[in-house]
Motif scaffolding. Structure first.
Motif, PDB file in Angstrom:
ATOM      1  N   PRO A 140      33.754  21.132  31.980  1.00  0.00           N
ATOM      2  CA  PRO A 140      32.224  22.230  32.462  1.00  0.00           C
ATOM      3  C   PRO A 140      32.077  22.506  33.359  1.00  0.00           C
ATOM      4  CG  PRO A 140      31.524  20.890  30.231  1.00  0.00           C
ATOM      5  CD  PRO A 140      32.835  20.066  30.834  1.00  0.00           C
ATOM      6  N   ILE A 141      30.960  21.032  33.590  1.00  0.00           N
ATOM      7  CA  ILE A 141      30.549  21.203  35.293  1.00  0.00           C
ATOM      8  C   ILE A 141      30.315  19.641  35.651  1.00  0.00           C
ATOM      9  CG2 ILE A 141      28.631  22.361  34.444  1.00  0.00           C
ATOM     10  CD1 ILE A 141      27.647  19.727  34.158  1.00  0.00           C
ATOM     11  N   ALA A 142      30.092  19.386  36.831  1.00  0.00           N
ATOM     12  CA  ALA A 142      31.143  17.863  37.642  1.00  0.00           C
ATOM     13  C   ALA A 142      29.723  16.829  37.316  1.00  0.00           C
ATOM     14  CB  ALA A 142      30.745  18.357  39.258  1.00  0.00           C
ATOM     15  N   CYS A 143      30.025  16.037  37.125  1.00  0.00           N
ATOM     16  CA  CYS A 143      29.764  14.002  36.806  1.00  0.00           C
ATOM     17  C   CYS A 143      29.134  13.638  37.802  1.00  0.00           C
ATOM     18  CB  CYS A 143      29.962  13.438  36.172  1.00  0.00           C
ATOM     19  SG  CYS A 143      30.121  14.477  34.096  1.00  0.00           S
ATOM     20  N   PHE A 144      28.157  12.919  37.981  1.00  0.00           N
ATOM     21  CA  PHE A 144      28.038  12.283  39.154  1.00  0.00           C
ATOM     22  C   PHE A 144      28.262  10.741  38.471  1.00  0.00           C
ATOM     23  CE2 PHE A 144      24.724  14.638  39.662  1.00  0.00           C
ATOM     24  CZ  PHE A 144      24.013  15.478  41.490  1.00  0.00           C
ATOM     25  N   THR A 145      28.781   9.908  39.434  1.00  0.00           N
ATOM     26  CA  THR A 145      29.587   8.929  39.466  1.00  0.00           C
ATOM     27  C   THR A 145      28.865   7.455  40.373  1.00  0.00           C
ATOM     28  OG1 THR A 145      31.442   7.324  38.471  1.00  0.00           O
ATOM     29  CG2 THR A 145      31.798   9.084  40.684  1.00  0.00           C
ATOM     30  N   LEU A 146      28.985   5.852  40.188  1.00  0.00           N
ATOM     31  CA  LEU A 146      29.586   5.137  41.243  1.00  0.00           C
ATOM     32  C   LEU A 146      30.326   4.623  41.436  1.00  0.00           C
ATOM     33  CD1 LEU A 146      27.266   3.455  42.774  1.00  0.00           C
ATOM     34  CD2 LEU A 146      27.565   1.542  40.333  1.00  0.00           C
ATOM     35  N   VAL A 147      31.213   4.363  42.772  1.00  0.00           N
ATOM     36  CA  VAL A 147      31.876   3.920  43.525  1.00  0.00           C
ATOM     37  C   VAL A 147      31.071   2.280  43.790  1.00  0.00           C
ATOM     38  CG1 VAL A 147      33.262   4.400  45.821  1.00  0.00           C
ATOM     39  CG2 VAL A 147      33.265   6.407  44.343  1.00  0.00           C
ATOM     40  N   THR A 148      32.478   1.455  43.331  1.00  0.00           N
ATOM     41  CA  THR A 148      32.017   0.717  43.631  1.00  0.00           C
ATOM     42  C   THR A 148      32.704  -0.291  44.189  1.00  0.00           C
ATOM     43  OG1 THR A 148      33.262  -0.362  41.417  1.00  0.00           O
ATOM     44  CG2 THR A 148      30.638   0.717  40.647  1.00  0.00           C
TER      45      THR A 148
END
Length: 546
Positions: A89-97
């Motif tokens: 439903p919405i965008a999510c933050f993520t960590l690119v490693t």
């Protein structure tokens, strides 16, 4: 996104997961409580700015840029970005490693596990805003030990009710199985389990009534499906009886059912009474299904689950009652009274609790909006412009800490023995540590007379600034204000002087005269860029502007 996955990950959102994963990867001592509170008290929570400012608290500086035409392997990892897969439903933050020309590895914000996919696939879900990170000097969480204790106590408090319910079920079930095995044993276990399942489902219906916009509840109630909607059914005209919603009636029924089954497991009188009640409410099953099917033309998954539990109870009641001779006379008056008063208790409790919980939910929402308004820089500046201003120059007065060339200056007028002055000291220290464009000027109210106990520590601090400079006096201020007890003799031994104290009297007199001319009557008195801090603001709120 499956319900099971959502339920497993609903406790914390993607902002928390991203920050926590990064900090743990950097071996930073961090607590769930401290990180969560830092994120949620941010005025712009949830946002990339909230992540940026939160990570700064842990010594990680960052800057947001647009990806543009650059390839991912052109950016130093780790970095934070926002993604949205189909069905989210919405965008999510993520960590690119890590990144290569062909693949990119990132933290899945749902499963909280690192996954690797082709760069082309990641490009399709990426929102193309990247938060670059400087992870060279991370630091542990402030008040880590205190937050760890707070977190342990919080977790224990949250788990106790769950453990109590499970213990009650195990004890009741164990008691039933300890009796001679027969049909009553299996009916007793069946009623105990169905009461528990009904209580769980009806609790979710109450949760929906309190917060229908909760992501977990929305997913349970059908997500984006056009045929599944708890709200469509529960907000319809026939979703109440005597002005009380069916959600409340259902919760009351199952809460009473479960309570009596736990307190009186496999009790013949209670089992017979609940068998009668189960048959009496059975027609509601047909009404609810017909109403959802033909009238509302939408289905409430939670309502259907309740009907399923009621149907199982009705089937068990059909099997339980005929095998009991003269079952009506076997129902003791005490049983009816116990069920009646327990039901009334849960009915009144639920009716009183729901409005309170709704108000609490709305209060958080209003508080968030109010903070955004309150911490708007333009509004703060407008209030500052209306407050009293500094009419007498402060050049060469007091002690200056922070960047001497900073654009913004905060004046703190204080007493070295003032308790409130000690409390605001770390708040002001935080500002100059996190914002190099702010300096603090400390002006003391000491008279300079030998009989004034404020004079010696003020003279000593001025002497330290004169002899050693701004950095040393900043450490000395920490030693003085952060000490649990103000012991001038111990302080003087730590910073020995050779005649410099006698050179400070004129400086103290100048500060005294300034305080008198400005009519300083209380400490601490705070000025922001020459204007007095409005009464409606506190020093700890200044971090929202600097």
């Amino acid at each position: 996104m499956s319900i099971a996955t959502l339920f497993a990950s609903k406790k914390e959102n993607d902002l928390f997961k991203t920050c926590h994963y990064l900090l743990k990867k950097l071996q930073v001592n961090v607590t769930h409580t401290g990180l969560s509170e830092t994120l949620q008290r941010h005025v712009e929570y949830p946002s990339l700015l909230a992540i940026k400012d939160t990570l700064f608290e842990y010594g990680i500086e960052s800057g947001a840029i647009e990806k543009g035409v650059h390839s991912y392997d052109a950016f130093e990892t780790p970095f934070i970005c926002s993604i949205q897969q189909e069905g989210w439903p919405i965008a999510c933050f993520t960590l690119v490693t890590s990144t290569t020309a062909e693949h990119i590895e990132y933290l899945d914000p749902i499963t909280e596990k690192p996954i690797s996919i082709p760069v082309a696939d990641f490009e399709q879900i990426d929102k193309h805003i990247i938060l670059l990170l400087d992870t060279t000097a991370p630091r542990d969480e402030a008040h880590f030990v205190e937050n760890s204790k707070k977190q342990r106590n919080h977790m224990l408090t949250k788990r106790v009710p769950v453990f109590l319910v499970l213990a009650a079920i195990l004890l009741a079930g164990g008691y039933i199985l300890s009796q001679p095995v027969g049909m009553q044993t299996w009916y007793g276990l069946g009623y105990l389990l169905s009461a528990f399942l009904g209580l769980v489902v009806s609790s979710l219906l109450i949760w929906n009534e309190i917060d229908a916009h909760n992501p977990f509840i929305k997913e349970v109630c059908g997500g984006k499906s056009k045929k599944l909607s708890c709200n469509a059914v529960l907000s319809s005209s026939k979703a109440s009886l005597m002005g009380i919603s069916w959600s409340v009636w259902g919760f009351t029924f199952f809460a009473t059912f479960f309570t009596t089954q736990v307190l009186f497991p496999a009790n013949t009188s209670f089992m017979l009474m609940w068998s009668v009640l189960s048959l009496l409410v059975a027609p509601y099953i047909l009404f609810s299904i017909y109403y959802q099917w033909k009238v509302v033309r939408q289905w409430c998954p939670l309502c259907l689950a309740v009907q399923a539990v009621l149907a199982v109870n009705a089937l068990m009641a059909v099997g339980c009652l005929p095998g009991t001779p003269a079952f009506i006379t076997a129902i003791a008056p005490y049983t009816m009274a116990a069920i009646l008063f327990t039901g009334l208790f849960f009915l009144l409790l639920t009716n009183m609790a729901i409005p309170q919980l709704k108000d609490a939910r709305d209060g958080k929402s209003y508080e968030k909006r109010w903070k955004k308004l309150r911490y708007n820089p333009e509004i703060f500046q407008a209030l500052l412009d209306k407050s009293d201003r500094v009419t007498i120059p402060v050049d060469h007065l007091g002690i200056v800490v922070g960047n001497p060339q900073a654009t913004h200056e905060i004046i703190k007028v204080c007493n070295p023995y003032c308790g409130p002055c000690s409390k605001v000291h770390p708040e002001l220290e935080h500002i100059i540590k996190t914002n190099p464009d702010v300096r603090i000027r400390i002006i003391f109210t000491a008279t300079g007379e030998d009989t004034d106990k404020r004079t010696p520590p003020v003279a000593h601090l001025l002497a330290i600034q004169q002899k050693y400079g701004h950095e040393k006096v900043q450490l000395a201020l920490d030693d003085w204000y952060l000490a649990p007890h103000k012991d001038y003799e111990a302080f003087a031994q730590k910073y020995p002087m050779n005649g410099e104290l006698q050179e400070q009297q004129e400086k103290i007199f100048a500060m005294r005269d300034w305080c008198n001319d400005m009519k300083i009557r209380a400490t601490p008195t705070i000025y922001i860029n020459g204007r007095e801090l409005p009464d409606s603001y506190r020093v700890n709120e200044l971090r929202n502007f600097f």
